[in-house]
Scaffold this motif. Structure first.
Motif, PDB file in Angstrom:
ATOM      1  N   HIS A  23       0.879  -1.183   0.000  1.00  0.00           N
ATOM      2  CA  HIS A  23       0.000   0.000   0.000  1.00  0.00           C
ATOM      3  C   HIS A  23       0.905   1.218   0.000  1.00  0.00           C
ATOM      4  O   HIS A  23       1.569   1.502   1.009  1.00  0.00           O
ATOM      5  CB  HIS A  23      -0.915  -0.016   1.219  1.00  0.00           C
ATOM      6  N   GLN A  54     -12.551  -3.281   4.937  1.00  0.00           N
ATOM      7  CA  GLN A  54     -12.928  -2.059   5.660  1.00  0.00           C
ATOM      8  C   GLN A  54     -14.419  -1.737   5.494  1.00  0.00           C
ATOM      9  O   GLN A  54     -15.058  -1.231   6.413  1.00  0.00           O
ATOM     10  CB  GLN A  54     -12.081  -0.868   5.168  1.00  0.00           C
ATOM     11  N   ASP A  93      -6.729   3.659   4.649  1.00  0.00           N
ATOM     12  CA  ASP A  93      -6.817   2.586   5.642  1.00  0.00           C
ATOM     13  C   ASP A  93      -6.360   1.216   5.160  1.00  0.00           C
ATOM     14  O   ASP A  93      -6.298   0.272   5.967  1.00  0.00           O
ATOM     15  CB  ASP A  93      -8.268   2.459   6.133  1.00  0.00           C
ATOM     16  N   THR A  94      -6.082   1.051   3.882  1.00  0.00           N
ATOM     17  CA  THR A  94      -5.643  -0.253   3.379  1.00  0.00           C
ATOM     18  C   THR A  94      -4.358  -0.688   4.070  1.00  0.00           C
ATOM     19  O   THR A  94      -3.452   0.124   4.287  1.00  0.00           O
ATOM     20  CB  THR A  94      -5.439  -0.203   1.857  1.00  0.00           C
ATOM     21  N   GLN A  95      -4.283  -1.975   4.398  1.00  0.00           N
ATOM     22  CA  GLN A  95      -3.110  -2.530   5.087  1.00  0.00           C
ATOM     23  C   GLN A  95      -2.648  -3.806   4.398  1.00  0.00           C
ATOM     24  O   GLN A  95      -3.472  -4.591   3.916  1.00  0.00           O
ATOM     25  CB  GLN A  95      -3.452  -2.860   6.548  1.00  0.00           C
ATOM     26  N   PRO A  96      -1.322  -4.055   4.346  1.00  0.00           N
ATOM     27  CA  PRO A  96      -0.866  -5.360   3.882  1.00  0.00           C
ATOM     28  C   PRO A  96      -1.536  -6.473   4.680  1.00  0.00           C
ATOM     29  O   PRO A  96      -1.696  -6.375   5.901  1.00  0.00           O
ATOM     30  CB  PRO A  96       0.648  -5.314   4.135  1.00  0.00           C
ATOM     31  N   ASP A  98      -4.679  -7.374   4.061  1.00  0.00           N
ATOM     32  CA  ASP A  98      -6.110  -7.274   3.782  1.00  0.00           C
ATOM     33  C   ASP A  98      -6.481  -8.229   2.647  1.00  0.00           C
ATOM     34  O   ASP A  98      -5.763  -8.322   1.642  1.00  0.00           O
ATOM     35  CB  ASP A  98      -6.491  -5.856   3.349  1.00  0.00           C
TER      36      ASP A  98
END
Length: 258
Positions: A23, A54, A93-96, A98
């Motif tokens: 991200h 999310q 808000d994206t995270q590795p 996900d």
């Protein structure tokens, strides 16, 4: 694992799972998101439907910025849309790790690799499907000469300038034309730009000033070209109008709105 879904015509629809592995927030309102997972059978230039953890109840269509990959690599360029349900969350808000659900490839926004020269006109993250198709063209022995007009509001709005500069250096059949509405960046600091800025990119003298619609109109009719347009609804409408006004046949134009 695939899960059956329902299409209006009763045909089974597959969903594929892909996991975020990168991200990269490049601007306050732009992120590049990379994933690896199951092979998704789309065509370069198409969009797919995504669901993210999310906001699992919200679906959004995005265009991959890479052509189909048997090893399951995907890349999306996402920009925050004012009032958008999902785009702001994807950017911030994206995270590795996900897990995304990918479904419903669709669209006919494609290039004939054996056809006429290509003119691509990309505003903002409308670059994504264009990049996918350029990389797909790079796989054929003799790609058609391709001109990519890529636009932003100011120089720092060209979030992929370094990548495009290197791509144009590598592919002798590709010409990239950077267009900005103002040659001066805004006087407020974008911390994400400052954190990711590099020295590779287009020299200031290479930038054309104006809207994409105006710059395209100044080149006259593209009456022997494959023409593709992708960007915001306003940019897309304005560019389509100017293309037709200056003599480009409507049947030669494909377009996608963001």
């Amino acid at each position: 694992m695939t899960e059956p879904g329902a299409l209006g015509n009763g045909v089974a629809q597959a969903e594929w799972t892909s996991t975020v592995v990168g991200h990269h927030r490049l601007r306050h309102d732009v992120a590049v998101i990379r994933l690896i997972g199951e092979f998704v059978p789309f065509v370069a230039g198409q969009s797919v439907e995504v669901r993210v953890p999310q906001q699992p109840g919200v679906r959004r269509r995005l265009s991959p910025a890479l052509p189909p990959s048997l090893d399951g690599k995907l890349e999306f360029h996402v920009r925050t849309v004012p009032g958008g349900w999902l785009s702001g969350s994807l950017v911030a808000d994206t995270q590795p790790g996900d897990e995304w659900r990918i479904a419903a490839p669709q669209g006919a926004f494609t290039v004939d690799p054996e056809g006429d020269e290509v003119v691509m006109i990309a505003g903002g993250t409308g670059l994504a499907p264009m990049r996918s198709q350029i990389l797909e063209l790079a796989r054929v022995p003799e790609p058609p000469r391709t001109y990519l007009f890529v636009g932003g509001s100011s120089p720092r709005d060209l979030y992929a300038a370094d990548m495009l500069y290197l791509l144009a250096e590598e592919l002798d059949w590709l010409t990239v034309v950077p267009v900005v509405e103002s040659l001066e960046d805004p006087n407020w600091e974008d911390e994400w730009y400052e954190q990711t800025r590099v020295d590779i990119g287009f020299p200031a003298d290479d930038l054309l000033e104006g809207t994409l619609a105006d710059v395209i109109a100044s080149h006259g009719a593209f009456d022997h070209h494959q023409v593709l347009v992708c960007g915001s609804p306003a940019m897309t409408r304005a560019t389509l109008d100017r293309l037709v006004e200056t003599g480009t046949p409507a049947e030669r134009i494909q377009y996608e709105g963001l």
